[in-house]
Design an enzyme around this catalytic site. Structure first.
Site, PDB file in Angstrom:
ATOM      1  N   TYR A 284      14.042  35.162  47.772  1.00 58.89           N
ATOM      2  CA  TYR A 284      13.739  35.188  49.216  1.00 58.89           C
ATOM      3  C   TYR A 284      15.032  35.287  50.029  1.00 58.89           C
ATOM      4  CZ  TYR A 284      13.125  33.244  53.895  1.00 58.89           C
ATOM      5  OH  TYR A 284      13.186  33.031  55.252  1.00 58.89           O
TER       6      TYR A 284
ATOM      7  N   LYS B  98      16.564  38.328  52.440  1.00 60.17           N
ATOM      8  CA  LYS B  98      16.890  38.169  53.869  1.00 60.17           C
ATOM      9  C   LYS B  98      18.373  38.505  54.102  1.00 60.17           C
ATOM     10  CE  LYS B  98      14.576  36.803  56.791  1.00 60.17           C
ATOM     11  NZ  LYS B  98      13.620  37.473  57.714  1.00 60.17           N
TER      12      LYS B  98
ATOM     13  N   THR C 232      17.426  33.591  58.497  1.00 60.27           N
ATOM     14  CA  THR C 232      17.370  32.210  58.021  1.00 60.27           C
ATOM     15  C   THR C 232      18.754  31.674  57.657  1.00 60.27           C
ATOM     16  OG1 THR C 232      16.569  30.883  56.163  1.00 60.27           O
ATOM     17  CG2 THR C 232      16.844  33.207  55.743  1.00 60.27           C
ATOM     18  N   ASP C 233      18.894  30.347  57.705  1.00 58.88           N
ATOM     19  CA  ASP C 233      20.154  29.732  57.254  1.00 58.88           C
ATOM     20  C   ASP C 233      20.301  29.808  55.729  1.00 58.88           C
ATOM     21  OD1 ASP C 233      18.212  27.865  56.538  1.00 58.88           O
ATOM     22  OD2 ASP C 233      19.157  26.168  57.543  1.00 58.88           O
ATOM     23  N   GLU C 234      19.202  30.143  55.022  1.00 57.69           N
ATOM     24  CA  GLU C 234      19.276  30.171  53.556  1.00 57.69           C
ATOM     25  C   GLU C 234      20.190  31.267  53.027  1.00 57.69           C
ATOM     26  OE1 GLU C 234      15.701  29.606  51.365  1.00 57.69           O
ATOM     27  OE2 GLU C 234      14.962  28.083  52.744  1.00 57.69           O
TER      28      GLU C 234
HETATM   29  P1  NAD Z   1       4.999  33.470  57.762  1.00 53.24           P
HETATM   30  O1  NAD Z   1       4.977  33.670  56.283  1.00 53.24           O
HETATM   31  O2  NAD Z   1       4.222  32.347  58.347  1.00 53.24           O
HETATM   32  O3  NAD Z   1       4.532  34.807  58.493  1.00 53.24           O
HETATM   33  C1  NAD Z   1       4.965  36.069  58.100  1.00 53.24           C
HETATM   34  C2  NAD Z   1       4.110  37.115  58.804  1.00 53.24           C
HETATM   35  O4  NAD Z   1       4.591  38.421  58.424  1.00 53.24           O
HETATM   36  C3  NAD Z   1       2.621  37.071  58.416  1.00 53.24           C
HETATM   37  O5  NAD Z   1       1.812  37.182  59.563  1.00 53.24           O
HETATM   38  C4  NAD Z   1       2.454  38.266  57.490  1.00 53.24           C
HETATM   39  O6  NAD Z   1       1.133  38.811  57.502  1.00 53.24           O
HETATM   40  C5  NAD Z   1       3.486  39.232  58.068  1.00 53.24           C
HETATM   41  N1  NAD Z   1       3.924  40.232  57.071  1.00 53.24           N
HETATM   42  C6  NAD Z   1       4.328  39.994  55.799  1.00 53.24           C
HETATM   43  N2  NAD Z   1       4.613  41.164  55.187  1.00 53.24           N
HETATM   44  C7  NAD Z   1       4.428  42.147  56.097  1.00 53.24           C
HETATM   45  C8  NAD Z   1       4.569  43.560  56.071  1.00 53.24           C
HETATM   46  N3  NAD Z   1       4.952  44.213  54.963  1.00 53.24           N
HETATM   47  N4  NAD Z   1       4.290  44.263  57.196  1.00 53.24           N
HETATM   48  C9  NAD Z   1       3.881  43.633  58.328  1.00 53.24           C
HETATM   49  N5  NAD Z   1       3.706  42.309  58.397  1.00 53.24           N
HETATM   50  C10 NAD Z   1       3.981  41.556  57.304  1.00 53.24           C
HETATM   51  O7  NAD Z   1       6.549  33.369  58.134  1.00 53.24           O
HETATM   52  P2  NAD Z   1       7.266  32.453  59.237  1.00 53.24           P
HETATM   53  O8  NAD Z   1       7.536  31.110  58.669  1.00 53.24           O
HETATM   54  O9  NAD Z   1       6.537  32.593  60.514  1.00 53.24           O
HETATM   55  O10 NAD Z   1       8.680  33.214  59.325  1.00 53.24           O
HETATM   56  C11 NAD Z   1       8.863  34.304  60.243  1.00 53.24           C
HETATM   57  C12 NAD Z   1      10.296  34.797  60.129  1.00 53.24           C
HETATM   58  O11 NAD Z   1      11.202  33.740  60.418  1.00 53.24           O
HETATM   59  C13 NAD Z   1      10.675  35.306  58.737  1.00 53.24           C
HETATM   60  O12 NAD Z   1      11.476  36.444  58.899  1.00 53.24           O
HETATM   61  C14 NAD Z   1      11.468  34.166  58.127  1.00 53.24           C
HETATM   62  O13 NAD Z   1      12.399  34.644  57.196  1.00 53.24           O
HETATM   63  C15 NAD Z   1      12.142  33.590  59.350  1.00 53.24           C
HETATM   64  N6  NAD Z   1      12.473  32.149  59.301  1.00 53.24           N
HETATM   65  C16 NAD Z   1      11.521  31.242  58.978  1.00 53.24           C
HETATM   66  C17 NAD Z   1      11.856  29.877  59.002  1.00 53.24           C
HETATM   67  C18 NAD Z   1      10.829  28.813  58.685  1.00 53.24           C
HETATM   68  O14 NAD Z   1      11.191  27.645  58.600  1.00 53.24           O
HETATM   69  N7  NAD Z   1       9.560  29.135  58.523  1.00 53.24           N
HETATM   70  C19 NAD Z   1      13.159  29.480  59.339  1.00 53.24           C
HETATM   71  C20 NAD Z   1      14.098  30.472  59.630  1.00 53.24           C
HETATM   72  C21 NAD Z   1      13.758  31.807  59.629  1.00 53.24           C
HETATM   73  O1  DAU Z   2      15.870  27.025  56.028  1.00 54.38           O
HETATM   74  C1  DAU Z   2      14.985  27.965  56.550  1.00 54.38           C
HETATM   75  C2  DAU Z   2      13.903  28.268  55.542  1.00 54.38           C
HETATM   76  O2  DAU Z   2      13.050  27.122  55.521  1.00 54.38           O
HETATM   77  C3  DAU Z   2      13.096  29.520  55.877  1.00 54.38           C
HETATM   78  O3  DAU Z   2      13.929  30.632  55.800  1.00 54.38           O
HETATM   79  C4  DAU Z   2      11.919  29.692  54.904  1.00 54.38           C
HETATM   80  O4  DAU Z   2      11.127  30.796  55.281  1.00 54.38           O
HETATM   81  C5  DAU Z   2      11.087  28.421  54.943  1.00 54.38           C
HETATM   82  O5  DAU Z   2      10.048  28.513  53.992  1.00 54.38           O
HETATM   83  C6  DAU Z   2      11.946  27.197  54.657  1.00 54.38           C
HETATM   84  O6  DAU Z   2      12.404  27.206  53.276  1.00 54.38           O
HETATM   85  P1  DAU Z   2      12.433  25.854  52.406  1.00 54.38           P
HETATM   86  O7  DAU Z   2      12.387  26.216  50.982  1.00 54.38           O
HETATM   87  O8  DAU Z   2      13.518  24.950  52.854  1.00 54.38           O
HETATM   88  O9  DAU Z   2      11.027  25.203  52.921  1.00 54.38           O
HETATM   89  P2  DAU Z   2       9.847  24.474  52.132  1.00 54.38           P
HETATM   90  O10 DAU Z   2       8.927  23.929  53.164  1.00 54.38           O
HETATM   91  O11 DAU Z   2       9.273  25.325  51.055  1.00 54.38           O
HETATM   92  O12 DAU Z   2      10.607  23.271  51.437  1.00 54.38           O
HETATM   93  C7  DAU Z   2      11.356  22.319  52.194  1.00 54.38           C
HETATM   94  C8  DAU Z   2      12.003  21.355  51.203  1.00 54.38           C
HETATM   95  O13 DAU Z   2      10.971  20.563  50.583  1.00 54.38           O
HETATM   96  C9  DAU Z   2      12.725  22.039  50.062  1.00 54.38           C
HETATM   97  O14 DAU Z   2      13.869  21.272  49.733  1.00 54.38           O
HETATM   98  C10 DAU Z   2      11.730  22.017  48.898  1.00 54.38           C
HETATM   99  C11 DAU Z   2      10.947  20.740  49.158  1.00 54.38           C
HETATM  100  N1  DAU Z   2       9.516  20.758  48.754  1.00 54.38           N
HETATM  101  C12 DAU Z   2       8.743  21.790  49.170  1.00 54.38           C
HETATM  102  C13 DAU Z   2       7.406  21.847  48.847  1.00 54.38           C
HETATM  103  C14 DAU Z   2       6.534  23.000  49.284  1.00 54.38           C
HETATM  104  C15 DAU Z   2       8.993  19.707  48.029  1.00 54.38           C
HETATM  105  O15 DAU Z   2       9.706  18.742  47.679  1.00 54.38           O
HETATM  106  N2  DAU Z   2       7.659  19.744  47.714  1.00 54.38           N
HETATM  107  C16 DAU Z   2       6.844  20.779  48.068  1.00 54.38           C
HETATM  108  O16 DAU Z   2       5.638  20.762  47.724  1.00 54.38           O
END
Ligand code: NAD
Ligand code: DAU
Length: 354
Positions: free
Chosen positions: A156, A160, A131-133
């Protein structure tokens, strides 16, 4: 890559990746999806591919923290590449209960790396999805590049960041062929409705308050999930081993503008009775602790070296996403009957500010 192990394939991005790989890409091998099935893992996200590709898709319920279970997967399926998505992914949860984040994101990744490095008869490609975080927060100016120093803010992002360092160390120390990608915020079909975009779509459809943290001026760089999946596959095939590639949408938006856009789209597609504007549902609530102000990715390296470009703009992607959630109300109903709603409400949506 004949036998590709995808971890976390029942989650949001993993499920989109498996669907893309089997239905639309040039991948011809078999996918073994190992997922623990936490609250975020939903095998229903892959029902169609499981039916359509019975020879090419295998699901195994396995926790990455259970070394024996993961080692069995390696032995049984002759794995020759790994795409590692599995993680605890929600920042708000990590603030309240960091334990699972440390276990899955750090120890789980370590377990996988150990199995990959001890593979005797073949060299595995290990792609780590990150992630970019990990870079922390930006001020009003500038972009994250692959050389930006790590400065994670939440449990989180710190977990990562730790996993990214361990993956790189396995490349430098043991010569494990790895690639890494650090991506910005994804949105699209199958995202669990604890994240901003699906939460806002579903609350707005039900006429519920739309909780915006702080003043809503935080900035995220949005990328449609399929564009992320294409980028990951491109990096796995063509990326230089040992290298990191940033992935982003070049699409910075203030949170409040994302929420307003969703309100306006829903008013157009599914007007409320009496024509009431959904923007009236916006409610400013207490801010997330350690809330990063701004993320913005410079993905020049990926564009120049591997020729990747996102296909969707935010306008086209968000319309598709809103339409998907409207058309998949049965999926929504089943997902929402889980425990997450009361959990999130208890911890985050109580402190109304304005
Ligand atoms: P998600 O939470 O939707 O899915 C995570 C999956 O991992 C689930 O199916 C869960 O059951 C599985 N999991 C969790 N713990 C586990 C374990 N101990 N063993 C096996 N499986 C397990 O997550 P996502 O949003 O699909 O993110 C996937 C990946 O991409 C993550 O590594 C996250 O850090 C990265 N990522 C997400 C975003 C985003 O915006 N969602 C952006 C950048 C990177
Ligand atoms: O940048 C990549 C990341 O993006 C991933 O690594 C994470 O897995 C993914 O969850 C996401 O993280 P964020 O914290 O940016 O996403 P989230 O959807 O939780 O929140 C997006 C923005 O919106 C953040 O600034 C917080 C705000 N927010 C979020 C929620 C859930 C609100 O204002 N209200 C809300 O209810």
């Amino acid at each position: 890559m004949k036998n590709l192990l995808v971890t976390g394939g029942c989650g949001f991005i993993g499920a989109n990746f498996i669907r893309y790989l089997l239905s639309e890409s040039d991948f011809t091998g078999r996918i073994i999806n190992a997922d623990k099935l936490t609250y975020a893992g939903n095998p229903e996200n892959l029902t169609e591919v499981a039916e359509k590709f019975p020879e090419r898709y295998v699901f195994v319920q396995a926790d990455l923290c259970d070394t024996k279970a993961v080692s069995d997967v390696f032995e049984r399926h002759d794995i020759d590449a790994i795409c590692h998505f599995a993680a605890e992914s929600h920042v708000d949860r990590s603030i309240v209960e960091p334990d699972a984040f440390i276990k899955t994101n750090i120890v789980g990744t370590f377990n996988l790396l150990e199995l990959a490095r001890h593979r005797k008869d073949k060299t595995l490609l290990f792609h780590h999805v990150s992630t970019d975080e990990v870079y922390g927060t930006l001020g009003a100016e500038g972009f994250f590049t692959e050389h930006t120093p790590y400065s994670p803010s939440s449990p989180y992002s710190a977990s990562k960041a730790a996993s990214d360092h361990i993956v790189r160390a396995y490349h430098r120390t043991y010569g494990l062929p790895v690639t890494l990608s650090n991506c910005s915020n994804n949105y699209g079909p199958y995202q669990f409705p604890e994240k901003l975009i699906p939460l806002m779509i579903l609350n707005a459809l039900e006429g519920k308050p739309l909780p915006v943290y702080g003043d809503g001026r935080n900035v995220r760089d949005w990328l449609y999930v399929k564009d992320h999946c294409i980028a990951v596959w491109t990096i796995m095939k063509q990326g230089r081993r040992g290298e990191t590639y940033n992935i982003g949408g070049r699409c910075e938006m203030h949170n409040i503008d994302v929420v307003r856009m969703i309100c306006d789209l829903l008013d157009e597609i599914k007007p409320q009775t009496g024509g009431k504007a959904r923007r009236d549902l916006i409610t400013f609530v207490k801010d997330r602790p350690g809330h990063d102000l701004r993320y913005a990715i410079d993905c020049t390296k990926l564009e120049k070296e591997l020729g990747w470009m996102p296909a969707e703009s935010f306008e086209t992607g968000i319309r598709k996403t809103v339409e998907w959630y409207i058309a998949h109300q049965e999926w929504v109903k089943r997902v929402k009957s889980g425990e997450y709603l009361s959990w999130i409400a208890r911890h985050y949506h109580s402190g109304v500010q304005k």
